[in-house]
Write a protein that holds these residues in place. Structure first.
Motif, PDB file in Angstrom:
ATOM      1  N   LYS A   1      28.387 116.042 -28.341  1.00 22.69           N
ATOM      2  CA  LYS A   1      28.065 114.773 -28.981  1.00 22.69           C
ATOM      3  C   LYS A   1      29.380 114.285 -29.565  1.00 22.69           C
ATOM      4  CE  LYS A   1      23.237 115.664 -29.928  1.00 22.69           C
ATOM      5  NZ  LYS A   1      22.715 114.568 -29.133  1.00 22.69           N
ATOM      6  N   MET A   2      29.751 113.054 -29.216  1.00 22.65           N
ATOM      7  CA  MET A   2      31.009 112.479 -29.675  1.00 22.65           C
ATOM      8  C   MET A   2      30.721 111.115 -30.290  1.00 22.65           C
ATOM      9  SD  MET A   2      33.428 113.468 -26.414  1.00 22.65           S
ATOM     10  CE  MET A   2      34.997 113.289 -27.301  1.00 22.65           C
ATOM     11  N   ALA A   3      31.606 110.663 -31.163  1.00 21.84           N
ATOM     12  CA  ALA A   3      31.399 109.376 -31.822  1.00 21.84           C
ATOM     13  C   ALA A   3      32.725 108.785 -32.247  1.00 21.84           C
ATOM     14  CB  ALA A   3      30.490 109.530 -33.032  1.00 21.84           C
ATOM     15  N   MET A   4      32.737 107.459 -32.314  1.00 19.16           N
ATOM     16  CA  MET A   4      33.881 106.755 -32.883  1.00 19.16           C
ATOM     17  C   MET A   4      33.822 106.901 -34.396  1.00 19.16           C
ATOM     18  SD  MET A   4      33.803 103.143 -30.920  1.00 19.16           S
ATOM     19  CE  MET A   4      34.711 102.923 -29.413  1.00 19.16           C
ATOM     20  N   PRO A   5      34.965 106.830 -35.068  1.00 20.75           N
ATOM     21  CA  PRO A   5      34.938 106.817 -36.529  1.00 20.75           C
ATOM     22  C   PRO A   5      34.000 105.709 -37.028  1.00 20.75           C
ATOM     23  CG  PRO A   5      37.174 107.094 -35.752  1.00 20.75           C
ATOM     24  CD  PRO A   5      36.332 106.786 -34.543  1.00 20.75           C
ATOM     25  N   GLY A   6      33.177 106.049 -38.002  1.00 25.53           N
ATOM     26  CA  GLY A   6      32.231 105.089 -38.560  1.00 25.53           C
ATOM     27  C   GLY A   6      30.857 105.137 -37.925  1.00 25.53           C
ATOM     28  N   ALA A   7      30.713 105.839 -36.794  1.00 22.22           N
ATOM     29  CA  ALA A   7      29.424 105.894 -36.095  1.00 22.22           C
ATOM     30  C   ALA A   7      28.576 107.075 -36.511  1.00 22.22           C
ATOM     31  CB  ALA A   7      29.635 105.929 -34.581  1.00 22.22           C
ATOM     32  N   CYS A   8      29.193 108.079 -37.125  1.00 23.33           N
ATOM     33  CA  CYS A   8      28.466 109.310 -37.421  1.00 23.33           C
ATOM     34  C   CYS A   8      29.088 110.000 -38.632  1.00 23.33           C
ATOM     35  CB  CYS A   8      28.535 110.235 -36.211  1.00 23.33           C
ATOM     36  SG  CYS A   8      27.627 111.757 -36.416  1.00 23.33           S
ATOM     37  N   PRO A   9      28.286 110.477 -39.561  1.00 21.80           N
ATOM     38  CA  PRO A   9      28.834 111.115 -40.767  1.00 21.80           C
ATOM     39  C   PRO A   9      29.436 112.494 -40.526  1.00 21.80           C
ATOM     40  CG  PRO A   9      26.453 111.246 -40.792  1.00 21.80           C
ATOM     41  CD  PRO A   9      26.837 110.385 -39.612  1.00 21.80           C
ATOM     42  N   LEU A  10      29.239 113.119 -39.369  1.00 23.77           N
ATOM     43  CA  LEU A  10      29.716 114.484 -39.132  1.00 23.77           C
ATOM     44  C   LEU A  10      31.076 114.535 -38.435  1.00 23.77           C
ATOM     45  CD1 LEU A  10      26.397 116.104 -37.859  1.00 23.77           C
ATOM     46  CD2 LEU A  10      27.369 116.225 -40.157  1.00 23.77           C
ATOM     47  N   LEU A  11      31.821 113.450 -38.441  1.00 27.80           N
ATOM     48  CA  LEU A  11      33.085 113.419 -37.715  1.00 27.80           C
ATOM     49  C   LEU A  11      34.128 114.353 -38.301  1.00 27.80           C
ATOM     50  CD1 LEU A  11      33.552 109.680 -36.830  1.00 27.80           C
ATOM     51  CD2 LEU A  11      32.990 111.554 -35.331  1.00 27.80           C
ATOM     52  N   ASN A  12      35.166 114.553 -37.504  1.00 28.55           N
ATOM     53  CA  ASN A  12      36.344 115.332 -37.876  1.00 28.55           C
ATOM     54  C   ASN A  12      36.068 116.822 -37.987  1.00 28.55           C
ATOM     55  OD1 ASN A  12      37.901 112.971 -37.954  1.00 28.55           O
ATOM     56  ND2 ASN A  12      37.242 112.576 -40.053  1.00 28.55           N
ATOM     57  N   ARG A  13      35.013 117.280 -37.315  1.00 27.73           N
ATOM     58  CA  ARG A  13      34.783 118.720 -37.201  1.00 27.73           C
ATOM     59  C   ARG A  13      35.501 119.176 -35.943  1.00 27.73           C
ATOM     60  NH1 ARG A  13      28.500 119.306 -37.113  1.00 27.73           N
ATOM     61  NH2 ARG A  13      29.170 121.278 -36.259  1.00 27.73           N
TER      62      ARG A  13
ATOM     63  N   ALA B   1      32.666  95.666 -29.167  1.00 29.84           N
ATOM     64  CA  ALA B   1      32.647  94.334 -29.777  1.00 29.84           C
ATOM     65  C   ALA B   1      31.215  93.884 -30.077  1.00 29.84           C
ATOM     66  CB  ALA B   1      33.339  93.326 -28.864  1.00 29.84           C
ATOM     67  N   LEU B   2      30.274  94.295 -29.244  1.00 25.56           N
ATOM     68  CA  LEU B   2      28.871  93.915 -29.440  1.00 25.56           C
ATOM     69  C   LEU B   2      28.152  94.796 -30.459  1.00 25.56           C
ATOM     70  CD1 LEU B   2      27.761  93.360 -25.733  1.00 25.56           C
ATOM     71  CD2 LEU B   2      28.194  91.583 -27.458  1.00 25.56           C
ATOM     72  N   LYS B   3      28.419  96.096 -30.421  1.00 22.85           N
ATOM     73  CA  LYS B   3      27.613  97.070 -31.172  1.00 22.85           C
ATOM     74  C   LYS B   3      28.334  97.763 -32.322  1.00 22.85           C
ATOM     75  CE  LYS B   3      23.837  96.864 -28.680  1.00 22.85           C
ATOM     76  NZ  LYS B   3      22.523  96.586 -29.245  1.00 22.85           N
ATOM     77  N   GLY B   4      29.644  97.653 -32.404  1.00 24.37           N
ATOM     78  CA  GLY B   4      30.386  98.386 -33.417  1.00 24.37           C
ATOM     79  C   GLY B   4      30.653  99.809 -32.964  1.00 24.37           C
ATOM     80  N   PRO B   5      30.962 100.714 -33.904  1.00 26.70           N
ATOM     81  CA  PRO B   5      31.288 102.096 -33.540  1.00 26.70           C
ATOM     82  C   PRO B   5      30.195 102.731 -32.674  1.00 26.70           C
ATOM     83  CG  PRO B   5      31.787 101.720 -35.844  1.00 26.70           C
ATOM     84  CD  PRO B   5      31.039 100.511 -35.355  1.00 26.70           C
ATOM     85  N   LEU B   6      30.633 103.403 -31.629  1.00 20.56           N
ATOM     86  CA  LEU B   6      29.726 103.940 -30.609  1.00 20.56           C
ATOM     87  C   LEU B   6      29.639 105.457 -30.655  1.00 20.56           C
ATOM     88  CD1 LEU B   6      31.127 101.745 -27.718  1.00 20.56           C
ATOM     89  CD2 LEU B   6      28.997 101.355 -28.970  1.00 20.56           C
ATOM     90  N   LYS B   7      28.546 105.976 -30.071  1.00 18.97           N
ATOM     91  CA  LYS B   7      28.330 107.414 -29.894  1.00 18.97           C
ATOM     92  C   LYS B   7      28.102 107.675 -28.405  1.00 18.97           C
ATOM     93  CE  LYS B   7      24.786 107.365 -32.658  1.00 18.97           C
ATOM     94  NZ  LYS B   7      23.622 107.795 -33.445  1.00 18.97           N
ATOM     95  N   VAL B   8      28.289 108.920 -27.996  1.00 16.71           N
ATOM     96  CA  VAL B   8      28.041 109.307 -26.606  1.00 16.71           C
ATOM     97  C   VAL B   8      27.787 110.808 -26.543  1.00 16.71           C
ATOM     98  CG1 VAL B   8      30.478 109.720 -26.009  1.00 16.71           C
ATOM     99  CG2 VAL B   8      28.864 109.024 -24.223  1.00 16.71           C
TER     100      VAL B   8
ATOM    101  N   LEU C   1      23.224 101.235 -22.632  1.00 17.18           N
ATOM    102  CA  LEU C   1      23.223 101.508 -24.069  1.00 17.18           C
ATOM    103  C   LEU C   1      21.841 101.846 -24.573  1.00 17.18           C
ATOM    104  CD1 LEU C   1      25.408  98.536 -25.306  1.00 17.18           C
ATOM    105  CD2 LEU C   1      26.097 100.916 -25.069  1.00 17.18           C
ATOM    106  N   LEU C   2      21.809 102.711 -25.572  1.00 16.64           N
ATOM    107  CA  LEU C   2      20.615 103.026 -26.349  1.00 16.64           C
ATOM    108  C   LEU C   2      21.025 102.797 -27.792  1.00 16.64           C
ATOM    109  CD1 LEU C   2      19.955 106.404 -24.535  1.00 16.64           C
ATOM    110  CD2 LEU C   2      18.730 104.274 -24.129  1.00 16.64           C
ATOM    111  N   GLY C   3      20.831 101.589 -28.301  1.00 17.90           N
ATOM    112  CA  GLY C   3      21.348 101.234 -29.618  1.00 17.90           C
ATOM    113  C   GLY C   3      22.861 101.181 -29.556  1.00 17.90           C
ATOM    114  N   ASN C   4      23.520 102.037 -30.373  1.00 18.25           N
ATOM    115  CA  ASN C   4      24.980 102.094 -30.320  1.00 18.25           C
ATOM    116  C   ASN C   4      25.470 103.341 -29.575  1.00 18.25           C
ATOM    117  OD1 ASN C   4      24.419 104.043 -32.342  1.00 18.25           O
ATOM    118  ND2 ASN C   4      26.339 103.604 -33.398  1.00 18.25           N
ATOM    119  N   GLU C   5      24.582 103.932 -28.777  1.00 16.52           N
ATOM    120  CA  GLU C   5      24.944 105.112 -27.996  1.00 16.52           C
ATOM    121  C   GLU C   5      25.101 104.747 -26.527  1.00 16.52           C
ATOM    122  OE1 GLU C   5      23.561 109.687 -27.104  1.00 16.52           O
ATOM    123  OE2 GLU C   5      22.552 108.537 -28.669  1.00 16.52           O
TER     124      GLU C   5
END
Length: 103
Positions: A74-86, A32-39, A3-7
């Motif tokens: 770049k992908m993210a769980m809902p709540g991890a990034c403001p640019l979702l749903n593109r 569970a540890l970090k919340g919404p994740l990015k990758v 992990l790098l923060g929540n990524e």
């Protein structure tokens, strides 16, 4: 998993362990540890990208990973990034470039 923060910096399993729920368990624990994740995942990664899509990660943007010359999503769980749903770009569109560190 690294992990790098929540990524998620890397999630690798021995091929004999694929499809047995280990990757999901690691991602569940990390969430569970970090919340919404990015990758960041290479578009050509036929195992990783579908795994993250099934898990619920959404496309955020497409960039060119300059050191490898490969397209990265770049992908993210809902709540991890403001640019979702593109929607993912159509092939042949303009691609941003990334630094050698995968960003």
């Amino acid at each position: 998993i690294s992990l790098l923060g929540n990524e998620i910096g890397g999630l690798f399993l021995d091929p004999s362990r694929h499809g047995r729920g280990y990757g999901k368990a690691l991602t569940d624990h990390t969430f569970a540890l970090k919340g919404p994740l990015k990758v960041d995942v290479f578009l050509s990664n036929a195992i990783g990208r579908p795994f993250y899509e099934r898990y619920g990660f959404n496309f955020v943007e497409e960039v060119l990973h300059e050191p490898s010359g490969q397209i990265t999503w770049k992908m993210a769980m809902p709540g991890a990034c403001p640019l979702l749903n593109r929607p993912p770009p159509a092939r042949g569109g303009q691609i941003k470039t990334s630094q050698g560190d995968g960003t």
